[in-house]
Every structure is written in structure tokens, then in C-alpha cells.
Design a protein around this motif. Sequence first.
Motif, PDB file in Angstrom:
ATOM      1  N   ALA A  78     -18.366  28.103 -47.345  1.00 27.30           N
ATOM      2  CA  ALA A  78     -18.966  27.221 -48.066  1.00 27.30           C
ATOM      3  C   ALA A  78     -19.562  27.219 -48.897  1.00 27.30           C
ATOM      4  CB  ALA A  78     -19.551  25.780 -47.026  1.00 27.30           C
ATOM      5  N   PRO A  79     -19.609  26.481 -50.118  1.00 31.15           N
ATOM      6  CA  PRO A  79     -20.589  26.227 -51.857  1.00 31.15           C
ATOM      7  C   PRO A  79     -21.861  26.672 -50.729  1.00 31.15           C
ATOM      8  CG  PRO A  79     -18.692  24.803 -51.672  1.00 31.15           C
ATOM      9  CD  PRO A  79     -18.517  25.253 -50.307  1.00 31.15           C
ATOM     10  N   GLY A  80     -23.000  27.317 -51.237  1.00 36.42           N
ATOM     11  CA  GLY A  80     -23.343  27.345 -51.327  1.00 36.42           C
ATOM     12  C   GLY A  80     -24.248  28.097 -49.485  1.00 36.42           C
ATOM     13  N   LYS A  81     -23.581  28.595 -49.470  1.00 38.59           N
ATOM     14  CA  LYS A  81     -24.054  28.532 -48.153  1.00 38.59           C
ATOM     15  C   LYS A  81     -23.272  30.460 -47.904  1.00 38.59           C
ATOM     16  CE  LYS A  81     -24.000  25.057 -45.932  1.00 38.59           C
ATOM     17  NZ  LYS A  81     -23.782  24.321 -44.518  1.00 38.59           N
ATOM     18  N   GLU A  82     -24.085  31.018 -46.523  1.00 42.89           N
ATOM     19  CA  GLU A  82     -23.747  32.412 -46.717  1.00 42.89           C
ATOM     20  C   GLU A  82     -22.056  32.129 -45.943  1.00 42.89           C
ATOM     21  OE1 GLU A  82     -27.806  34.820 -46.465  1.00 42.89           O
ATOM     22  OE2 GLU A  82     -26.891  35.056 -45.066  1.00 42.89           O
ATOM     23  N   ARG A  83     -21.119  33.714 -45.754  1.00 40.57           N
ATOM     24  CA  ARG A  83     -20.350  33.778 -45.477  1.00 40.57           C
ATOM     25  C   ARG A  83     -20.439  33.973 -43.788  1.00 40.57           C
ATOM     26  NH1 ARG A  83     -15.393  37.469 -47.973  1.00 40.57           N
ATOM     27  NH2 ARG A  83     -16.743  38.958 -48.299  1.00 40.57           N
ATOM     28  N   GLU A  84     -19.834  33.619 -42.619  1.00 40.76           N
ATOM     29  CA  GLU A  84     -19.863  33.447 -41.439  1.00 40.76           C
ATOM     30  C   GLU A  84     -19.110  33.566 -40.767  1.00 40.76           C
ATOM     31  OE1 GLU A  84     -22.142  29.624 -41.081  1.00 40.76           O
ATOM     32  OE2 GLU A  84     -19.625  28.290 -40.317  1.00 40.76           O
ATOM     33  N   ASP A  95     -16.355  21.541 -41.471  1.00 39.56           N
ATOM     34  CA  ASP A  95     -15.149  22.850 -41.538  1.00 39.56           C
ATOM     35  C   ASP A  95     -14.706  22.948 -43.092  1.00 39.56           C
ATOM     36  OD1 ASP A  95     -14.115  21.378 -38.886  1.00 39.56           O
ATOM     37  OD2 ASP A  95     -15.407  23.207 -38.630  1.00 39.56           O
ATOM     38  N   THR A  96     -14.650  22.302 -44.304  1.00 40.19           N
ATOM     39  CA  THR A  96     -14.672  22.957 -45.347  1.00 40.19           C
ATOM     40  C   THR A  96     -15.521  24.046 -45.883  1.00 40.19           C
ATOM     41  OG1 THR A  96     -14.636  20.013 -45.614  1.00 40.19           O
ATOM     42  CG2 THR A  96     -14.679  22.000 -47.023  1.00 40.19           C
ATOM     43  N   ALA A  97     -14.346  24.791 -45.536  1.00 43.31           N
ATOM     44  CA  ALA A  97     -14.538  25.914 -46.981  1.00 43.31           C
ATOM     45  C   ALA A  97     -13.653  26.913 -47.436  1.00 43.31           C
ATOM     46  CB  ALA A  97     -15.855  26.991 -46.141  1.00 43.31           C
ATOM     47  N   VAL A  98     -13.577  28.011 -47.902  1.00 37.58           N
ATOM     48  CA  VAL A  98     -12.925  29.351 -48.182  1.00 37.58           C
ATOM     49  C   VAL A  98     -12.527  29.748 -47.356  1.00 37.58           C
ATOM     50  CG1 VAL A  98     -11.816  30.455 -49.461  1.00 37.58           C
ATOM     51  CG2 VAL A  98     -13.470  29.049 -50.736  1.00 37.58           C
ATOM     52  N   TYR A  99     -11.586  30.107 -46.083  1.00 36.26           N
ATOM     53  CA  TYR A  99     -11.606  30.553 -45.434  1.00 36.26           C
ATOM     54  C   TYR A  99     -10.971  32.302 -45.421  1.00 36.26           C
ATOM     55  CZ  TYR A  99     -13.162  26.816 -42.129  1.00 36.26           C
ATOM     56  OH  TYR A  99     -13.654  25.749 -41.310  1.00 36.26           O
ATOM     57  N   TYR A 100     -11.497  33.307 -44.936  1.00 36.26           N
ATOM     58  CA  TYR A 100     -11.333  34.487 -45.433  1.00 36.26           C
ATOM     59  C   TYR A 100     -10.170  35.310 -44.298  1.00 36.26           C
ATOM     60  CZ  TYR A 100     -12.699  34.158 -49.536  1.00 36.26           C
ATOM     61  OH  TYR A 100     -13.563  33.353 -50.328  1.00 36.26           O
ATOM     62  N   CYS A 101      -9.424  36.142 -43.622  1.00 36.81           N
ATOM     63  CA  CYS A 101      -9.208  36.782 -42.728  1.00 36.81           C
ATOM     64  C   CYS A 101      -9.699  38.365 -42.875  1.00 36.81           C
ATOM     65  CB  CYS A 101      -7.897  37.072 -42.629  1.00 36.81           C
ATOM     66  SG  CYS A 101      -6.770  37.488 -43.959  1.00 36.81           S
ATOM     67  N   ALA A 102     -10.076  39.387 -41.914  1.00 34.00           N
ATOM     68  CA  ALA A 102      -9.844  40.152 -42.380  1.00 34.00           C
ATOM     69  C   ALA A 102      -9.701  41.424 -41.036  1.00 34.00           C
ATOM     70  CB  ALA A 102     -11.741  40.758 -42.262  1.00 34.00           C
ATOM     71  N   ALA A 103      -9.822  42.732 -41.625  1.00 29.36           N
ATOM     72  CA  ALA A 103      -8.888  43.251 -40.526  1.00 29.36           C
ATOM     73  C   ALA A 103     -10.246  45.139 -40.645  1.00 29.36           C
ATOM     74  CB  ALA A 103      -7.991  43.907 -41.589  1.00 29.36           C
ATOM     75  N   ARG A 104     -10.542  45.372 -39.470  1.00 28.04           N
ATOM     76  CA  ARG A 104     -11.091  46.725 -39.386  1.00 28.04           C
ATOM     77  C   ARG A 104     -10.120  47.988 -39.015  1.00 28.04           C
ATOM     78  NH1 ARG A 104     -16.595  48.683 -37.914  1.00 28.04           N
ATOM     79  NH2 ARG A 104     -16.184  50.486 -36.488  1.00 28.04           N
ATOM     80  N   LEU A 105      -9.813  48.788 -39.561  1.00 32.06           N
ATOM     81  CA  LEU A 105      -8.463  49.411 -39.591  1.00 32.06           C
ATOM     82  C   LEU A 105      -9.520  50.736 -38.459  1.00 32.06           C
ATOM     83  CD1 LEU A 105      -6.417  49.898 -42.750  1.00 32.06           C
ATOM     84  CD2 LEU A 105      -6.234  48.247 -40.642  1.00 32.06           C
TER      85      LEU A 105
END
Length: 127
Positions: free
Chosen positions: A40-46, A89-99
Motif C-alpha cells: 500500500a502507499p507509504g507502507k512496506e510490502r507484506e 485491502d487497497t494496494a498493489v498486489y504481486y505474485c512471486a515464485a521460488r524456483l
Amino acid sequence: QVQMEESGGGLVQAGGSLRLSCTASGRIFVNYAMGWFRQAPGKEREVVGAISGSGDSTYYRDSVKGRFTISRDNTKAVYLQMNSLKPEDTAVYYCAARLSARYSGTLYLSEYEYNYWGQGTQVTVSS
């Protein structure tokens, strides 16, 4: 070259639902550990939730438990079903993979444990 892409974000009223999808090109992410994060703006990624490579284990942060669900199919997609959305819940949502965690039952909750990321999709929940 591996590329990941999120889709399904948008603007929704509080109480509504969205389904985010994460697809990969260049490599099949079946049976790799995956995570969904948000910032979210001004916050760390969680971390929002995670699923193990084996698919047997999932994790959800307390604030989304009972509302969000991670799933995956046998292709290249991982999903985040979001119900009963709240303005927080407003935020930019990211998906991530650990190969390096294929077939593993381990859950990975830190952003530093993931190798590949999508560019993010905006989710905005209005009150």
C-alpha cells in the motif's frame, strides 16, 4: 527468459470480490512455492498468502484469513480469490515464485525468499 504477470485487479466496492491471476511465460511454475504480496502507499510490502510447492500447505496473514484463498492449477497459473474486500485491502498486489522449492511442503513468507516477481496489479476498494 521467465516473465510473470498478474491480472484481475481493479476498483471494487467494499464487500465485493476480485480474483487475481498470476501466469508465467518461459517456464512452468507447477509445483513451485508461490506467494502473494501487497504494498500500500507509504507502507512496506507484506505477504498476503503463500502456497507450498507441494500444494499441501497454505498461509494467510491474519487480516485476510477467511476472506482470501490461494489456489493453483496444473498449468502456469496461481490464483488469489479475494472476497469481502475492505478499503484496507487497497494496494498493489504481486505474485512471486521460488524456483528452488519444487514439490517442497515448506511455506515461504519473506519477499527475500522469492526469485521471480510479477509487475503488480492495482486493487482499489472503495468504502
